[in-house]
Every structure is written in C-alpha cells, then in structure tokens.
Design a protein around this motif. Structure first.
Motif, PDB file in Angstrom:
ATOM      1  N   ILE A 236      29.212 -97.713  20.478  1.00 29.04           N
ATOM      2  CA  ILE A 236      30.645 -97.423  20.533  1.00 29.04           C
ATOM      3  C   ILE A 236      31.320 -97.850  19.238  1.00 29.04           C
ATOM      4  O   ILE A 236      32.182 -97.143  18.702  1.00 29.04           O
ATOM      5  CB  ILE A 236      31.293 -98.111  21.740  1.00 29.04           C
ATOM      6  CG1 ILE A 236      30.590 -97.690  23.047  1.00 29.04           C
ATOM      7  CG2 ILE A 236      32.782 -97.784  21.816  1.00 29.04           C
ATOM      8  CD1 ILE A 236      30.562 -96.202  23.283  1.00 29.04           C
ATOM      9  N   ALA A 237      30.924 -99.003  18.695  1.00 27.13           N
ATOM     10  CA  ALA A 237      31.504 -99.472  17.435  1.00 27.13           C
ATOM     11  C   ALA A 237      31.182 -98.523  16.290  1.00 27.13           C
ATOM     12  O   ALA A 237      31.966 -98.405  15.333  1.00 27.13           O
ATOM     13  CB  ALA A 237      31.000-100.874  17.108  1.00 27.13           C
ATOM     14  N   CYS A 238      30.041 -97.850  16.364  1.00 26.15           N
ATOM     15  CA  CYS A 238      29.657 -96.886  15.325  1.00 26.15           C
ATOM     16  C   CYS A 238      30.137 -95.487  15.698  1.00 26.15           C
ATOM     17  O   CYS A 238      29.442 -94.488  15.461  1.00 26.15           O
ATOM     18  CB  CYS A 238      28.149 -96.925  15.107  1.00 26.15           C
ATOM     19  SG  CYS A 238      27.582 -98.479  14.369  1.00 26.15           S
ATOM     20  N   GLU A 239      31.320 -95.444  16.285  1.00 28.93           N
ATOM     21  CA  GLU A 239      32.014 -94.190  16.604  1.00 28.93           C
ATOM     22  C   GLU A 239      31.199 -93.274  17.510  1.00 28.93           C
ATOM     23  O   GLU A 239      31.236 -92.047  17.392  1.00 28.93           O
ATOM     24  CB  GLU A 239      32.417 -93.468  15.319  1.00 28.93           C
ATOM     25  CG  GLU A 239      33.339 -94.324  14.443  1.00 28.93           C
ATOM     26  CD  GLU A 239      33.729 -93.630  13.152  1.00 28.93           C
ATOM     27  OE1 GLU A 239      34.805 -93.023  13.125  1.00 28.93           O
ATOM     28  OE2 GLU A 239      32.938 -93.704  12.195  1.00 28.93           O
ATOM     29  N   GLY A 240      30.461 -93.898  18.440  1.00 31.50           N
ATOM     30  CA  GLY A 240      29.733 -93.137  19.444  1.00 31.50           C
ATOM     31  C   GLY A 240      28.298 -92.821  19.104  1.00 31.50           C
ATOM     32  O   GLY A 240      27.569 -92.258  19.935  1.00 31.50           O
ATOM     33  N   MET A 241      27.840 -93.173  17.915  1.00 30.71           N
ATOM     34  CA  MET A 241      26.476 -92.881  17.480  1.00 30.71           C
ATOM     35  C   MET A 241      25.584 -94.095  17.719  1.00 30.71           C
ATOM     36  O   MET A 241      25.860 -95.191  17.218  1.00 30.71           O
ATOM     37  CB  MET A 241      26.443 -92.520  15.996  1.00 30.71           C
ATOM     38  CG  MET A 241      25.062 -92.112  15.485  1.00 30.71           C
ATOM     39  SD  MET A 241      24.480 -90.562  16.196  1.00 30.71           S
ATOM     40  CE  MET A 241      25.535 -89.391  15.310  1.00 30.71           C
ATOM     41  N   GLY A 242      24.520 -93.908  18.494  1.00 27.73           N
ATOM     42  CA  GLY A 242      23.633 -95.005  18.807  1.00 27.73           C
ATOM     43  C   GLY A 242      22.602 -95.282  17.737  1.00 27.73           C
ATOM     44  O   GLY A 242      22.402 -94.485  16.811  1.00 27.73           O
ATOM     45  N   HIS A 243      21.914 -96.399  17.870  1.00 28.78           N
ATOM     46  CA  HIS A 243      20.865 -96.780  16.917  1.00 28.78           C
ATOM     47  C   HIS A 243      19.702 -95.801  16.947  1.00 28.78           C
ATOM     48  O   HIS A 243      18.895 -95.743  16.011  1.00 28.78           O
ATOM     49  CB  HIS A 243      20.364 -98.197  17.227  1.00 28.78           C
ATOM     50  CG  HIS A 243      19.577 -98.286  18.507  1.00 28.78           C
ATOM     51  ND1 HIS A 243      18.226 -98.529  18.534  1.00 28.78           N
ATOM     52  CD2 HIS A 243      19.960 -98.142  19.807  1.00 28.78           C
ATOM     53  CE1 HIS A 243      17.806 -98.547  19.788  1.00 28.78           C
ATOM     54  NE2 HIS A 243      18.843 -98.316  20.577  1.00 28.78           N
ATOM     55  N   THR A 244      19.605 -95.017  18.009  1.00 28.58           N
ATOM     56  CA  THR A 244      18.539 -94.025  18.150  1.00 28.58           C
ATOM     57  C   THR A 244      18.851 -92.726  17.416  1.00 28.58           C
ATOM     58  O   THR A 244      18.001 -91.834  17.327  1.00 28.58           O
ATOM     59  CB  THR A 244      18.347 -93.693  19.634  1.00 28.58           C
ATOM     60  OG1 THR A 244      19.603 -93.233  20.168  1.00 28.58           O
ATOM     61  CG2 THR A 244      17.873 -94.909  20.415  1.00 28.58           C
ATOM     62  N   GLY A 245      20.094 -92.607  16.939  1.00 28.09           N
ATOM     63  CA  GLY A 245      20.523 -91.358  16.326  1.00 28.09           C
ATOM     64  C   GLY A 245      21.165 -90.405  17.314  1.00 28.09           C
ATOM     65  O   GLY A 245      21.614 -89.310  16.941  1.00 28.09           O
ATOM     66  N   GLU A 246      21.238 -90.818  18.576  1.00 26.69           N
ATOM     67  CA  GLU A 246      21.869 -90.008  19.621  1.00 26.69           C
ATOM     68  C   GLU A 246      23.346 -90.374  19.728  1.00 26.69           C
ATOM     69  O   GLU A 246      23.710 -91.552  19.739  1.00 26.69           O
ATOM     70  CB  GLU A 246      21.190 -90.257  20.965  1.00 26.69           C
ATOM     71  CG  GLU A 246      19.746 -89.817  21.026  1.00 26.69           C
ATOM     72  CD  GLU A 246      19.599 -88.318  21.142  1.00 26.69           C
ATOM     73  OE1 GLU A 246      20.536 -87.656  21.617  1.00 26.69           O
ATOM     74  OE2 GLU A 246      18.535 -87.802  20.736  1.00 26.69           O
ATOM     75  N   ARG A 247      24.186 -89.349  19.834  1.00 27.06           N
ATOM     76  CA  ARG A 247      25.623 -89.580  20.015  1.00 27.06           C
ATOM     77  C   ARG A 247      25.951 -89.555  21.496  1.00 27.06           C
ATOM     78  O   ARG A 247      25.581 -88.621  22.214  1.00 27.06           O
ATOM     79  CB  ARG A 247      26.453 -88.525  19.283  1.00 27.06           C
ATOM     80  CG  ARG A 247      27.965 -88.694  19.496  1.00 27.06           C
ATOM     81  CD  ARG A 247      28.773 -87.743  18.639  1.00 27.06           C
ATOM     82  NE  ARG A 247      28.646 -88.044  17.217  1.00 27.06           N
ATOM     83  CZ  ARG A 247      29.286 -89.028  16.607  1.00 27.06           C
ATOM     84  NH1 ARG A 247      30.093 -89.837  17.305  1.00 27.06           N
ATOM     85  NH2 ARG A 247      29.129 -89.234  15.328  1.00 27.06           N
ATOM     86  N   ILE A 248      26.677 -90.579  21.981  1.00 24.75           N
ATOM     87  CA  ILE A 248      27.057 -90.602  23.390  1.00 24.75           C
ATOM     88  C   ILE A 248      28.543 -90.317  23.596  1.00 24.75           C
ATOM     89  O   ILE A 248      28.968 -90.044  24.725  1.00 24.75           O
ATOM     90  CB  ILE A 248      26.687 -91.945  24.065  1.00 24.75           C
ATOM     91  CG1 ILE A 248      27.427 -93.128  23.420  1.00 24.75           C
ATOM     92  CG2 ILE A 248      25.176 -92.159  24.050  1.00 24.75           C
ATOM     93  CD1 ILE A 248      27.306 -94.417  24.214  1.00 24.75           C
ATOM     94  N   LEU A 249      29.340 -90.367  22.518  1.00 27.97           N
ATOM     95  CA  LEU A 249      30.772 -90.130  22.646  1.00 27.97           C
ATOM     96  C   LEU A 249      31.336 -89.808  21.267  1.00 27.97           C
ATOM     97  O   LEU A 249      30.843 -90.321  20.261  1.00 27.97           O
ATOM     98  CB  LEU A 249      31.468 -91.376  23.210  1.00 27.97           C
ATOM     99  CG  LEU A 249      32.813 -91.216  23.925  1.00 27.97           C
ATOM    100  CD1 LEU A 249      32.710 -90.273  25.115  1.00 27.97           C
ATOM    101  CD2 LEU A 249      33.340 -92.572  24.379  1.00 27.97           C
TER     102      LEU A 249
END
Length: 376
Positions: free
Chosen positions: A261-274
C-alpha cells in the motif's frame, strides 16, 4: 538514517508493561529496519525470535477496507450504495431516540460503514445473536451480520462517528459484491498476489505453534495478566469471519501488505493490488465537524478518519509525520503506519490487551521516531 533512538525506545518498553514487541520498517520493498525486544512467553524466559505470530484484532480492518476499495475500483461496489442493496436485512433499520426506538430516517450506505458512521455499536451481547447462535452454532458471516440489523442504531447513519461493528458488516457486503466467501476473496486478491502465506482467519498449527504470549493489563491490580494467546473474542462462531478483528498473522505477511500500500498499491512481487487513485480516496477525510468531535482523542491529534483508516490532515498538532500518512491499530497494541508519499511503512506488534498508554503515548511516539530516524 539512524535508528538508534527507535531501538532504545523498543528496548525499554518492557518497563511500560510490554513484555515483548517487534517492529519492521519497509521502504520501496526494502526492509530498512527490524528489531524485536523482550520475551515471547508468559514466564519471561524465552527471548523474542522474530518468528512470532499475533492476533491482529482491528489491524484486520485495513485488509477489509482494502478489499472494499478493490471492489470499488472494479465497479462492483460503490461508496454511496445503500447497504440493503447487498444485505436486504438492512432495509428497515431502527434507531434509538432517547428512551424510545423509531424507524431510521436515513439510509445506511457503504460509505457510512467504511467511515464508522453507520450508527452501529460494538455490542455482541444481544438477544438477536444469542437466539441465532442457539439455533445455529455454525452460523455464517452473512447470517450473523444479518442479525446485527435487528439491534437499534445509536444514531442516524452519517450523522456521527462511533467505532463499531461497521467493518464486520462490510465483510458481508464484500461477500455479496464479489460472490466469494470473505476469506476466499482476501486470499485470491490480496494474500496470493503478495505471497502472504501465514495470515489467516484460522488459528492453523503453524500460527498456534508460534503465537506470542498474550496479556491483559489489569488496571485495578496494575499488572499484566496472561490470557489465552489464540483467543479472539470477536470470533463469536466457528464459521464467522470478522472483518473488524478476525485475522492472525506473522510480522512478515502483514508488513509486506503495508509495504504494498505504501508503494502505491504495487507489491514486492510486482503484482498491483490497488491503484494510487484508490489509495488516495481510501485515506481522504470523511468526517464532518460533529463526527470529528467524536473521533478526537489525545493519541489522534492531527488526524481524522477516512474510509476505515486514521489519516493525517494537520501537521500543527501531534508527532512529526507527513500529511496523508495513514493506518490503524489493534486491541493488542499492533500498529500500522503507511506513507505513500515516501513509500514508507511500519508495523509494530506487541500482544497486550487494554494497555493504558498504547494509543495515547506509545503509538504516537513510534510514528514520530519513524520520521526522526529516517530523516524524512
């Protein structure tokens, strides 16, 4: 960056009725700080190892409202939809009026649920719940949430703020809007994309084997009293999945969710959740003047409430952080800090219920030290 002040603060928390605690700080998917202190057992003999698991309590709410924001982004849910469009039991609500009860004049909406302005309370001891669970001990999330509609509201929806079971109702709305069981939705759309393998509504063998000892502060005795570590009083039935307080997690899983969430919805996996736009909406202030009066407290100076999160709106009061910094905490002391502007997040986890200064002193201090130590 120099985290010595934060380390020193965590190392002395055992003198403030915190037997053990852990902190993880991420920035741009990089773990820039990790420190655990104290002990993980009731007797104070086993040092913290960093692999402990915890009852998240109300830190669950961040995941629930994140799921709602995903559905809003997908067009399957709308903030100003009436709750009864998803849960027909909420079509004819009643509200307290002095000593009397009358039909509610205002319609409860999804926005009201997310911003804790629905008029619900946090009382599980009602005739409706007792009757339902007596007849059906395996009642589902949807059935239990429907029973909540039988209790008169504390005020007309949208007219005030009251911390309540609103996000438990939201979980049932998510089930209807998504067509999935709440836990299945979270697993598919948040846990799996971020590779979160421990977080769960079930106290699995892995979670149980690593549970940090849990305590309750006894104000009369002025001491900590051990309580069953796996116990979650908000799981009122075996099949019930509380959107407000039902999850268990280790540090890694929850901290990586905050990092995404802090990285604007982009996870450490490279997947965007929001999307960044949804995160901006999520943390936007939702409280008017009357609701702000009900929300204000010493530990919330400079904050208001968004769609299920505290949100920084005023830098003239409270600890130094950043406008738009947001997050929430849990009954056993867990605390989440999210700063999308700096791609920065913090997760703090003790395991002490009813702590006398957790919200008023410890959590604001941690937020201030985060920014002081990072120099942001």
């Amino acid at each position: 960056m120099n985290f010595q002040k934060l380390t020193d603060y965590l190392d002395q928390l055992h003198t403030q009725y915190i037997p053990g605690c852990d902190v993880m700080i991420y920035r741009d998917h990089e773990l820039i700080y990790r420190h655990f202190a104290g002990h993980s057992d009731e007797e104070g003999k086993v040092p913290m190892k960093g692999d402990e698991t915890y009852c998240l309590y109300s830190c669950t709410k961040l995941l629930t409202t994140c799921a709602a924001m995903q559905l809003i982004e997908a067009g399957k849910l709308h903030l100003d939809d009436p709750v009864y469009a998803y849960l027909p039991a909420y079509a004819h609500l009643k509200v307290k009026d002095g000593e009397d009860v009358r039909p509610a004049k205002r319609v409860m909406t999804v926005r009201h649920l997310m911003s804790m302005q629905g008029g619900l309370n946090y009382n599980w001891d009602t005739e409706a719940y007792r009757k339902l669970l007596n007849e059906n001990p395996m009642a589902s999330t949807r059935q239990i949430v429907d029973a909540m509609a039988e209790t008169p509201l504390e005020f007309e929806p949208g007219t005030n703020y009251l911390y309540s079971l609103c996000h438990d109702v939201l979980a049932a709305v998510i089930e209807v809007a998504s067509g999935q069981k709440f836990s299945a939705y979270l697993k598919e759309h948040i846990f799996a994309p971020l590779d979160l393998n421990t977080i769960s509504f079930e106290c699995t063998p892995e979670i149980k084997n690593h549970l940090c000892a849990k305590f309750r502060f006894d104000a009369e005795l002025q001491k900590l009293v051990p309580v069953p570590a796996a116990e979650l009083r908000y799981r009122i039935a075996p099949a019930y999945e509380s959107g407000g307080a039902g999850l268990y997690s280790n540090m890694r899983d929850y901290a990586l969710f905050l990092d995404a969430i802090a990285c604007e919805g982009m996870g450490h996996t490279g997947e965007r959740i929001l999307s960044p736009e949804m995160i901006q909406l999520w943390r936007a202030n939702q409280l008017g003047m009357e609701s702000r009066k009900s929300y204000d407290s010493p530990g919330r100076l400079g904050y208001s409430y968004g769609l299920g999160v505290r949100t920084r709106v005023d830098l003239s009061r409270g600890p130094k952080t950043c406008l738009g910094e947001f997050g929430w905490g849990g009954a056993a002391g867990a605390h989440a800090v999210i700063d999308p502007h700096h791609h920065l997040s913090l997760f703090y986890a003790p395991h002490v219920l009813a702590h006398p200064t957790n919200g008023s002193i410890i959590q604001p201090t941690l937020r201030g030290l985060l920014y002081e130590c990072t120099g942001l």
